[in-house]
Design an enzyme around this catalytic site. Structure first.
Site, PDB file in Angstrom:
ATOM      1  N   HIS A  83       0.826  -1.218   0.000  1.00 40.22           N
ATOM      2  CA  HIS A  83       0.000   0.000   0.000  1.00 40.22           C
ATOM      3  C   HIS A  83       0.856   1.262   0.000  1.00 40.22           C
ATOM      4  CE1 HIS A  83       0.221  -0.248   4.558  1.00 40.22           C
ATOM      5  NE2 HIS A  83       0.256   1.054   4.416  1.00 40.22           N
ATOM      6  N   ASP A 219       1.240  -7.773   2.290  1.00 41.80           N
ATOM      7  CA  ASP A 219       1.330  -6.334   2.028  1.00 41.80           C
ATOM      8  C   ASP A 219       2.791  -5.902   1.860  1.00 41.80           C
ATOM      9  OD1 ASP A 219       0.899  -3.642   1.811  1.00 41.80           O
ATOM     10  OD2 ASP A 219      -0.356  -3.462   3.589  1.00 41.80           O
ATOM     11  N   SER A 644       3.931   2.020   8.584  1.00 40.72           N
ATOM     12  CA  SER A 644       3.694   1.118   7.457  1.00 40.72           C
ATOM     13  C   SER A 644       5.005   0.889   6.718  1.00 40.72           C
ATOM     14  CB  SER A 644       2.666   1.716   6.498  1.00 40.72           C
ATOM     15  OG  SER A 644       1.396   1.724   7.075  1.00 40.72           O
TER      16      SER A 644
END
Length: 724
Positions: A83, A219, A644
């Protein structure tokens, strides 16, 4: 006697092995080091941060200003979340080459794809510059004057502090302005896409699984840093070469187990861990419920249309996900704060704090702090609530009103800066709205408007409402505006914005959609924002004094600075949790769970055929654990947005996972961290390797890595994979 000694030893270890906190890597010596060792860490603090020698800080750059990444090979190979690299993957995709749907893998370096405006920034050095930044501020009593002087000092020191010509000095505030640190950084702008799984792996579970455990999302994405021939930052050039890092992370093939030590390195964005109890109570009881209700109404309208019309589903997929992201976060945050009794815990701590003030004879400096907080948070409450209603309704969730508000700002530019500035802003606005109108659906937005304007009129504080919203019929108002406003299509908007500034403004001020937004904005700017800003400035000054008192009166306490997008370390353990009665979540998920969630053709839970084949054949290579393929795991690391892509490291500094989310019940960790329910979610690095190797066949990338078996050998030994 032996039993008693053992009990006391275990008790001491448990009380010292605390978790939580986002710590500055240059300041880990002492308490943090002791805690980390007690949790099981085997490396030294110098392995983590060292100015003179290479260390782990040199392998963890800030990815494009919003995520974290890590260098995993001597050739500058970079790992981050899918992402985080999504927009780059999307920008290279086309109908013929859909890298989002199919994935992308560069099997040769010449196939790697350059990315305009993508940067990664390394932190070279951290220096405490508090004395220099606060120089000349002690005698200033006016808050605005104090902040002006601080900014002057920051500008001066940033320009004069020694650095290399290709480096940059950045100064950030900590502990609400009680400490200032200078960061010397290096930014690389030639960063190329190397690999990404399809979204059916990299975004598996999508919105439904967002903020949720158990999770089964791969991810991750891969990039490579390029530099000039001197290994320094350079703009994209075919002559650039792969960057040679000062340090890169070895990768463990041994996986994780319950209670294993974990360290997460990264750039967390923003937290508010030291809010007083009155502020948290306001968030839980007033602000979050209002924002949740507004977004809940908007989401239900959009969902109703998306389920009936596939074209609308495509139009609104990204917008729906964006709205739902924080809606879901706020719900989890509120529930977590309630479950952990955060307000009560804070109040007890504040009682003890008040006693310390009295004991230290500091009543003159700090005695009224808590009372002042109560007074000012009570005063700001209606303004804060009205502000949230305005932002959520006008600026964010009703697209016609958000467009009208941007046009309102355009009118203010004309009034303050004249026609040339107006024309420049108008041209940029018209150009920027092209993509917006491609995904704008007036029918959907009208129903969203109807729901949200009704909430605004009935639940926003009455004293700030414009007269036009008194006793409104929301349905009739929506029909009138969306029938007559020229803001409902791009072509009619462009017509309105044709001509000189007076003509354009005259036309805008005849438009019912614009006039409503203007009335709401005028009300906000005159009745809400000035008073909110005034009280908030007082609260900001109080918070700075509160933090000064905390640091002064609690010298032996675990007081870490709030996150501010600077490099931090957080440590904990692999750990399951119990979110509610009779529900126990274990700490690791497997590929079996992907197949259990599999829904053929579903945009969230579809699974590629090749992954199904690998699962059915149990073709996991060297990455399996007891015949099963691990996918994700959770730990007690204290993370937030910005983490992240952060590396999750084992006790010896080997890469074991990739941070990408938090559990729903623990999203309140931005305000109050509770190790019993706060968990970060990480992709198991073995799943990343499995996808790279067995799914994508990217042996070229696997061969760059240093793969180790720390649990199976006392010495770290490189393990070469069979590439036949």
């Amino acid at each position: 006697m032996k039993f008693l000694k053992l009990f006391l030893l275990l008790f001491v270890i448990q009380t010292q092995a605390q978790q939580g906190g986002m710590w500055i890597p240059s300041l880990l010596k002492g308490m943090n080091e002791t805690e980390m060792k007690n949790l099981g860490m085997k490396m030294s603090i110098k392995d983590i941060y060292d100015v003179n020698q290479s260390s782990m800080k040199d392998a963890v750059p800030h990815f494009n200003g919003g995520c974290t990444s890590e260098v995993i090979s001597p050739k500058g190979l970079l790992l981050t979340n899918h992402h985080c690299g999504y927009s780059q993957i999307q920008s290279h995709s086309s109908v013929e080459k859909d890298y989002l749907a199919d994935g992308f893998w560069a099997y040769k370096m010449e196939d790697e794809l350059p990315n305009e405006n993508l940067t990664v920034t390394f932190m070279v050095k951290i220096e405490d510059v508090t004395t220099q930044i606060l120089e000349g501020t002690a005698t200033l009593t006016n808050e605005a004057d104090k902040q002006k002087k601080i900014q002057e000092n920051i500008t001066k020191l940033s320009a004069s502090f020694p650095k290399e010509s290709w480096q940059e000095n950045k100064i950030r505030t900590f502990y609400e302005g009680n400490q200032y640190l200078l960061f010397v950084t290096e930014t690389f702008s030639d960063v190329r896409l190397v690999g990404a799984p399809p979204t059916s792996i990299g975004k598996f579970g999508s919105d439904t699984d967002n903020w949720v455990w158990p999770r089964h999302t791969g991810d991750f994405s891969l990039f490579r840093i390029y530099a000039d021939k001197n290994n320094r930052p350079a703009k994209y050039s075919k002559d650039n070469v792969p960057y040679t890092p000062k340090h890169f992370l070895p990768i463990s093939l041994d996986g994780v187990a319950e209670d294993d030590f974990t360290l997460v390195f990264g750039y967390p964005g923003k937290t508010n861990e030291y809010l007083p109890s009155v502020a948290i109570e306001q968030i839980v009881n007033e602000l979050n419920p209002a924002k949740i209700e507004i977004r809940d109404k908007a989401l239900k309208v959009a969902d109703g249309f998306m389920r009936k019309d596939n074209a609308i589903k495509i139009q609104y997929a990204s917008k729906y996900a964006s709205i739902a992201n924080y809606w879901k976060k706020w719900i989890g945050e509120t529930q977590g704060l309630q479950k952990s009794n955060a307000v009560a815990v804070k109040r007890e701590a504040e009682k003890a704090f008040q006693q310390k003030i009295t004991k230290a004879g500091k009543e003159k400096e700090y005695g009224t702090l808590l009372a002042d907080f109560d007074k000012n948070y009570t005063a700001i409450a209606p303004y804060a609530l009205a502000r949230d209603y305005f932002m959520e309704t006008v600026q964010r969730n009703t697209e016609l009103l958000s467009t009208a508000f941007r046009l309102y700002q355009l009118e203010q530019v004309y009034k303050s800066k004249g026609e040339q500035a107006f024309t420049d802003r108008k041209n940029n606005l018209v150009s920027g709205l092209t993509d917006f109108y491609k995904n704008f659906n007036a029918t959907v937005d009208e129903k969203v408007f109807e729901q949200l304007i009704a909430l605004y009129a009935t639940k926003s504080p009455k004293q700030f409402l414009p007269k036009s919203l008194e006793n409104i019929d929301a349905k009739n108002l929506a029909t009138t505006i969306y029938t007559n406003s020229r803001l409902t299509s791009y072509n009619s908007l462009k017509e309105v914005l044709t001509g000189d500034a007076p003509t354009i403004l005259a036309n805008l001020n005849k438009d019912p959609g614009y006039l409503l937004a203007k009335e709401l904005a005028d009300s906000y700017n005159t009745l809400i924002a000035p008073k909110y800003d005034e009280i908030n400035q007082t609260i900001t000054a109080l918070q700075r004094t509160y933090m000064k008192a905390q640091l002064e009166l609690n010298t032996d306490s675990r007081i870490f600075p709030d996150a501010n997008s600077t490099l931090r370390v957080t440590y904990g353990k692999v750990k399951g949790y119990e979110p509610k009665d009779a529900t126990l979540y274990t700490s690791i998920t497997y590929l079996d769970g992907v197949m259990e969630k599999y829904i053929p053709g579903d945009y969230e839970f579809d699974v590629p055929k090749k992954l199904i084949d690998l699962y059915q054949n149990k073709d996991y290579g060297e990455y399996a654990e007891n015949g099963k393929m691990p996918v994700c795991f959770i730990g007690t690391n204290h993370t937030t947005g910005g983490n992240s892509g952060s590396p999750a490291l084992d006790a010896s500094g080997n890469l074991i996972g990739l941070n990408f989310d938090r559990v729903w019940e623990g999203t309140m960790s931005d305000i109050y961290y509770d190790p019993s329910i706060c968990r970060n979610i990480m992709v198991d690095i073995r799943y990343v390797l499995f996808i790279m190797d067995k799914y994508a066949g990217a042996k070229n990338l696997i061969n760059e890595l240093k793969l180790v078996h720390p649990k199976k050998s006392k010495r770290l030994t490189t393990k070469k994979l069979n590439t036949k």
